[in-house]
Design an enzyme around this catalytic site. Sequence first.
Site, PDB file in Angstrom:
ATOM      1  N   LYS A 213       0.778  -1.028   0.085  1.00  9.78           N
ATOM      2  CA  LYS A 213      -0.090   0.153  -0.021  1.00  9.78           C
ATOM      3  C   LYS A 213       0.995   1.054   0.022  1.00  9.78           C
ATOM      4  O   LYS A 213       1.553   1.610   1.103  1.00  9.78           O
ATOM      5  CB  LYS A 213      -0.735  -0.143   1.358  1.00  9.78           C
ATOM      6  CG  LYS A 213      -1.943   1.251   1.031  1.00  9.78           C
ATOM      7  CD  LYS A 213      -2.767   1.100   2.585  1.00  9.78           C
ATOM      8  CE  LYS A 213      -3.830   2.163   2.509  1.00  9.78           C
ATOM      9  NZ  LYS A 213      -4.735   2.135   3.656  1.00  9.78           N
ATOM     10  N   ARG A 223     -10.776  10.272   0.994  1.00 11.53           N
ATOM     11  CA  ARG A 223     -10.876  10.946   2.401  1.00 11.53           C
ATOM     12  C   ARG A 223     -12.166  11.793   2.735  1.00 11.53           C
ATOM     13  O   ARG A 223     -12.478  11.844   3.621  1.00 11.53           O
ATOM     14  CB  ARG A 223      -9.719  11.976   2.452  1.00 11.53           C
ATOM     15  CG  ARG A 223      -8.267  11.142   2.564  1.00 11.53           C
ATOM     16  CD  ARG A 223      -6.845  11.728   2.828  1.00 11.53           C
ATOM     17  NE  ARG A 223      -5.828  10.878   2.760  1.00 11.53           N
ATOM     18  CZ  ARG A 223      -4.496  11.028   2.629  1.00 11.53           C
ATOM     19  NH1 ARG A 223      -4.453  12.184   2.388  1.00 11.53           N
ATOM     20  NH2 ARG A 223      -3.750  10.141   2.737  1.00 11.53           N
ATOM     21  N   ARG A 234       0.954  10.165   5.617  1.00 15.64           N
ATOM     22  CA  ARG A 234       0.858   8.939   5.990  1.00 15.64           C
ATOM     23  C   ARG A 234       2.203   8.099   5.689  1.00 15.64           C
ATOM     24  O   ARG A 234       2.452   6.895   5.402  1.00 15.64           O
ATOM     25  CB  ARG A 234      -0.285   7.730   5.731  1.00 15.64           C
ATOM     26  CG  ARG A 234      -1.548   8.285   6.380  1.00 15.64           C
ATOM     27  CD  ARG A 234      -2.652   7.600   5.996  1.00 15.64           C
ATOM     28  NE  ARG A 234      -4.047   7.873   6.811  1.00 15.64           N
ATOM     29  CZ  ARG A 234      -5.041   8.042   6.241  1.00 15.64           C
ATOM     30  NH1 ARG A 234      -5.409   7.824   4.888  1.00 15.64           N
ATOM     31  NH2 ARG A 234      -6.086   8.450   7.010  1.00 15.64           N
ATOM     32  N   GLU A 250       7.661  -6.812   2.079  1.00 17.79           N
ATOM     33  CA  GLU A 250       6.250  -6.626   2.477  1.00 17.79           C
ATOM     34  C   GLU A 250       5.515  -8.010   2.426  1.00 17.79           C
ATOM     35  O   GLU A 250       4.566  -8.596   3.450  1.00 17.79           O
ATOM     36  CB  GLU A 250       5.462  -5.688   2.342  1.00 17.79           C
ATOM     37  CG  GLU A 250       6.045  -4.216   2.770  1.00 17.79           C
ATOM     38  CD  GLU A 250       5.483  -3.963   4.232  1.00 17.79           C
ATOM     39  OE1 GLU A 250       5.194  -4.707   4.943  1.00 17.79           O
ATOM     40  OE2 GLU A 250       5.999  -2.892   4.441  1.00 17.79           O
ATOM     41  N   LYS A 265      -2.197  -1.901  -3.765  1.00 19.80           N
ATOM     42  CA  LYS A 265      -3.095  -0.581  -3.761  1.00 19.80           C
ATOM     43  C   LYS A 265      -2.130   0.784  -3.585  1.00 19.80           C
ATOM     44  O   LYS A 265      -1.163   0.987  -3.006  1.00 19.80           O
ATOM     45  CB  LYS A 265      -3.912  -0.543  -2.380  1.00 19.80           C
ATOM     46  CG  LYS A 265      -4.925   0.691  -2.331  1.00 19.80           C
ATOM     47  CD  LYS A 265      -5.556   0.873  -0.779  1.00 19.80           C
ATOM     48  CE  LYS A 265      -6.547   1.941  -0.651  1.00 19.80           C
ATOM     49  NZ  LYS A 265      -7.494   1.827   0.468  1.00 19.80           N
ATOM     50  N   SER A 291     -10.203   5.659  -5.366  1.00 21.20           N
ATOM     51  CA  SER A 291     -10.983   6.813  -5.672  1.00 21.20           C
ATOM     52  C   SER A 291     -10.394   7.735  -6.796  1.00 21.20           C
ATOM     53  O   SER A 291     -10.989   8.291  -7.508  1.00 21.20           O
ATOM     54  CB  SER A 291     -11.146   7.452  -3.993  1.00 21.20           C
ATOM     55  OG  SER A 291      -9.955   7.957  -3.604  1.00 21.20           O
ATOM     56  N   TYR A 330     -15.117   0.750  -7.490  1.00 24.78           N
ATOM     57  CA  TYR A 330     -16.256   1.421  -7.318  1.00 24.78           C
ATOM     58  C   TYR A 330     -17.367   1.265  -8.365  1.00 24.78           C
ATOM     59  O   TYR A 330     -18.301   1.312  -8.223  1.00 24.78           O
ATOM     60  CB  TYR A 330     -16.148   2.899  -7.128  1.00 24.78           C
ATOM     61  CG  TYR A 330     -15.375   3.183  -6.039  1.00 24.78           C
ATOM     62  CD1 TYR A 330     -15.773   3.241  -4.548  1.00 24.78           C
ATOM     63  CD2 TYR A 330     -13.925   3.343  -6.100  1.00 24.78           C
ATOM     64  CE1 TYR A 330     -15.044   3.238  -3.509  1.00 24.78           C
ATOM     65  CE2 TYR A 330     -13.198   3.664  -4.849  1.00 24.78           C
ATOM     66  CZ  TYR A 330     -13.951   3.587  -3.718  1.00 24.78           C
ATOM     67  OH  TYR A 330     -13.040   3.626  -2.629  1.00 24.78           O
TER      68      TYR A 330
END
Length: 344
Positions: A213, A223, A234, A250, A265, A291, A330
């Site tokens: 990610k 958000r 982040r 990871e 992602k 998004s 989506y």
Amino acid sequence: MSTHGSSTHGSTPYGSFPGARPRRLRVNAAMRRMVAETRLHPAELILPAFVTEGATEPMPLAAMPGVVQHTRDSLRKAAVEAVEAGVGGIMIYGVPETAKKDAIGSPGTDPDGILQVALRDVRSEVGDELVVMSDLCLDEHTDHGHCGVLDAEGRVDNDATLERYAEMARVQADAGAHVLGASGMMDGQVGVARAALDGIGRQDVSILAYAVKYASAFYGPFREAVASSLKGDRKTYQQDGANAREALRELALDLAEGADMVMVKPALPYLDILRRIADEADVPVAAYQISGEYAMVEAAAANGWIDRNQAIMETLTSVRRAGAGMVLTYWATEVAQWLNRGDV
């Protein structure tokens, strides 16, 4: 005699290439369909959905045309619609009332928090006909918007956050989630969640590790969707977009900790990473068409700059071609309906 045009040997004024005519396999739609190497199927699509505490009607999202913050009732209807279209799963994000957010994300571990309530709603509506997934992360629930709890200096405390994730895993499993989406990018999160689930006898609940990610500008519209309180970024826990090797590290760590599935992602900006993960992983691989990816296509289509439906299918096909067996998008229900009707 003139040699203009092709001969029995494939000779032309531009050279001879017998047998080297790739265009023969593109002559019409039926041929292209028959030889297609990558196909989409509704069962491979997962619908991300937002449910907002106290909402009395669905609230459209300005940055994501066509996507809403659901009420409990409209979320149930969306889940039924997804089942009817043959969609594989639904990933639920709970948005608590702002006044209930706090520094440790208490709504995320409250059995009556909006996410847990929504999980029970959807399971009671669709049972096992749809894979019901929950977001195992604190960012929707904290007043500071980070994915973990903060230490005295305002930094995300990895190990203190793991304790909260263990609690979240237990309440989400009790609420009916089939799959927990471990998305916070804390070191050790998969192992802690697995131990928490096994400790309450929930070996049947799977973990989808957001193994890869990246810190990305493309999260912007999300958000708004979760009414994020985030200040800053982040980058201390999500991956650096310049790096590829650490994605494999990871992945190895999450697999060793017991991940049942893994995620990359965002999707489109990291198709090269997705390919590497798909080549290495021995578990199902998902990718999240996030998004910002959605918003770009919708905005360009609204301005008449691209063909919306073709762009949607092209982007989804690219994600599948790069190695994803499952795609969070989506457009999941809409695209599944197209596929069922043979519209694409």
